[in-house]
Design a protein around this motif. Structure first.
Motif, mmCIF file in Angstrom:
data_model
loop_
_atom_site.group_PDB
_atom_site.id
_atom_site.type_symbol
_atom_site.label_atom_id
_atom_site.label_comp_id
_atom_site.label_asym_id
_atom_site.label_seq_id
_atom_site.Cartn_x
_atom_site.Cartn_y
_atom_site.Cartn_z
ATOM 1 N N VAL A 109 36.054 46.789 35.089
ATOM 2 C CA VAL A 109 36.818 46.501 36.306
ATOM 3 C C VAL A 109 35.986 45.727 37.316
ATOM 4 O O VAL A 109 36.537 44.999 38.165
ATOM 5 N N ASN A 110 34.661 45.833 37.230
ATOM 6 C CA ASN A 110 33.795 45.082 38.144
ATOM 7 C C ASN A 110 33.849 43.583 37.897
ATOM 8 O O ASN A 110 33.400 42.800 38.732
ATOM 9 N N LEU A 111 34.399 43.164 36.746
ATOM 10 C CA LEU A 111 34.524 41.734 36.447
ATOM 11 C C LEU A 111 35.930 41.219 36.746
ATOM 12 O O LEU A 111 36.192 40.030 36.600
ATOM 13 N N MET A 150 32.901 50.510 34.158
ATOM 14 C CA MET A 150 31.985 49.406 34.437
ATOM 15 C C MET A 150 30.606 49.715 33.886
ATOM 16 O O MET A 150 30.195 50.876 33.818
ATOM 17 N N ASN A 151 29.947 48.665 33.455
ATOM 18 C CA ASN A 151 28.555 48.744 33.033
ATOM 19 C C ASN A 151 27.725 48.153 34.159
ATOM 20 O O ASN A 151 27.866 46.964 34.480
ATOM 21 N N PRO A 152 26.850 48.928 34.807
ATOM 22 C CA PRO A 152 26.108 48.421 35.966
ATOM 23 C C PRO A 152 25.252 47.201 35.656
ATOM 24 O O PRO A 152 24.916 46.436 36.560
ATOM 25 N N GLU A 153 24.919 47.002 34.389
ATOM 26 C CA GLU A 153 24.108 45.838 34.028
ATOM 27 C C GLU A 153 24.891 44.536 34.147
ATOM 28 O O GLU A 153 24.310 43.449 34.141
ATOM 29 N N GLU A 154 26.225 44.642 34.257
ATOM 30 C CA GLU A 154 27.057 43.444 34.298
ATOM 31 C C GLU A 154 27.577 43.142 35.701
ATOM 32 O O GLU A 154 28.507 42.363 35.871
ATOM 33 N N GLY A 155 27.003 43.805 36.713
ATOM 34 C CA GLY A 155 27.414 43.549 38.087
ATOM 35 C C GLY A 155 28.046 44.769 38.710
ATOM 36 O O GLY A 155 28.412 45.728 38.026
ATOM 37 N N ALA A 156 28.174 44.731 40.028
ATOM 38 C CA ALA A 156 28.691 45.884 40.773
ATOM 39 C C ALA A 156 29.964 45.496 41.524
ATOM 40 O O ALA A 156 30.229 44.326 41.782
ATOM 41 N N LEU A 157 30.754 46.495 41.839
ATOM 42 C CA LEU A 157 31.917 46.291 42.695
ATOM 43 C C LEU A 157 31.477 46.169 44.146
ATOM 44 O O LEU A 157 30.484 46.773 44.550
ATOM 45 N N ARG A 158 32.225 45.390 44.912
ATOM 46 C CA ARG A 158 31.941 45.336 46.339
ATOM 47 C C ARG A 158 32.153 46.720 46.937
ATOM 48 O O ARG A 158 33.050 47.462 46.534
ATOM 49 N N PRO A 159 31.319 47.115 47.927
ATOM 50 C CA PRO A 159 31.450 48.452 48.516
ATOM 51 C C PRO A 159 32.849 48.751 49.023
ATOM 52 O O PRO A 159 33.318 49.883 48.933
#
Length: 338
Positions: A109-111, A150-159
């Motif tokens: 979902v972070n992508l 989400m996999n944290p290695e592939e980016g994070a969601l905006r706060p």
């Protein structure tokens, strides 16, 4: 069960994921909690747990949302030509309609585009999907269990988006040998004969499905009492969270926990059970609340306490520097006496 497809892995057969199972059950009892965000590396049974949860629901709907999904595919569309010619509103259902009373699963979902994430969380929080096109509107119920991974290695969601997910679960990549063995044993048994394996857990699955239905029926009668309000407010204040979304979610989650326990009232134990699921991704790492209300405190501000816990640092953007190995807390060098 469709005979042409193997059954889903039984929810009650999941091993080593008790916290994740609880978060999913709470959101199933009360979808207005706002969904569950699961963070973890590949191979930690995120999608297996989501599909297993759908198997407990009456209609068994499991809808996967691809990253290439458009807004129209998600919310549905209106046939404007039919509306103009015959004054009839024709609605073409989207993924929200298909996932009603089921599970909507969003891998990575972070992508996903921020606009779609906003839309997902809006509908999940309200339980209603509204479509408006050129003065024509249509709405339908969309009470669904939103599960994002989400996999944290592939980016994070905006706060801002992170805060809008009701509950958060971080799955550990490193498991103990007994945990690994238990997971592998049940997975191999399932792969060898999915039907026979599922039959072994059929009674447990039926009992849990009935427990969910009973909790959903009991939920509206459980009151948010004064003690629960006070306990939740204190915990959210201590975590220095912004706004009151955490308070609302914690109260809903605690009420769902009480309903799953078959109680018609909330207890402190319900709040304690769900607090970290609510606060893990909202806790401020930049600000610590004072020990006493500011209007009564004459003390100088204390240095901020730092934690090595990933849960408490969630939401802060990582510095763009090479990876750093973990560092233990530093002690001041001894000073020489003069």
């Amino acid at each position: 069960m469709n005979p042409s497809f193997p059954p889903a892995f039984p929810f009650t057969a999941l091993q080593g994921q008790s916290l994740l199972q609880m978060a999913l059950l709470l959101t199933t009892v009360d979808p207005l909690i706002g969904g569950v965000l699961i963070e973890g590396p590949r191979g930690t049974a995120k999608s297996t747990a989501a599909r297993a949860l759908a198997g407990l629901l009456p209609n068994g709907h499991f809808v996967n949302l691809p990253l290439s999904t458009t807004e129209e595919q998600l919310v549905g569309s209106l046939d404007l030509e039919a509306a103009l010619q015959s004054s009839e509103v024709r609605f073409r259902p989207g993924l929200f309609a298909r996932a009603h009373e089921g599970v909507l699963y969003v891998d990575e979902v972070n992508l996903l585009a921020d606009g779609l994430v906003d839309l997902l969380l809006d509908v999940c929080a309200s339980g209603i999907n509204r479509i408006e096109r050129d003065g024509i509107s249509h709405s339908h119920p969309a009470r669904l269990v939103l599960i994002g991974t989400m996999n944290p290695e592939e980016g994070a969601l905006r706060p801002q988006l992170l805060d809008r997910f009701g509950l958060f679960v971080r799955l550990e990549a490193r498991l103990s040998p007994p945990e690994r063995e238990a997971i592998v044993r049940v997975r191999l048994a399932f792969d060898a004969d999915p039907i026979a394996f599922s039959r072994q857990y059929a009674a447990n699955e039926t009992a849990l499905a009935a427990r969910i239905a009973q909790a959903q029926a009991l939920l509206p009668s459980i009151a948010f009492d004064d003690l629960s309000h006070a306990q939740v407010a204190e915990r959210c204040y201590a975590a220095a969270v912004e706004g009151v979304r955490a308070d609302l979610v914690m109260l809903r989650a605690a009420r769902a926990h009480a309903a799953l326990a078959g109680r018609a009232y909330m207890e402190v134990v319900d709040i304690e059970a769900v607090a970290e699921l609510v606060l893990a991704h909202r806790r401020s790492s930049q600000q610590q609340p004072p020990e006493t209300p500011p209007s009564h405190s004459n003390q100088q501000p204390q240095p901020e306490a730092h934690s090595n816990s990933d849960m408490e640092n969630w939401g802060a953007l990582p510095p763009e520097t090479p990876p750093i190995t973990s560092v233990k807390s530093l002690r001041p060098l001894p000073t020489k006496k003069v």
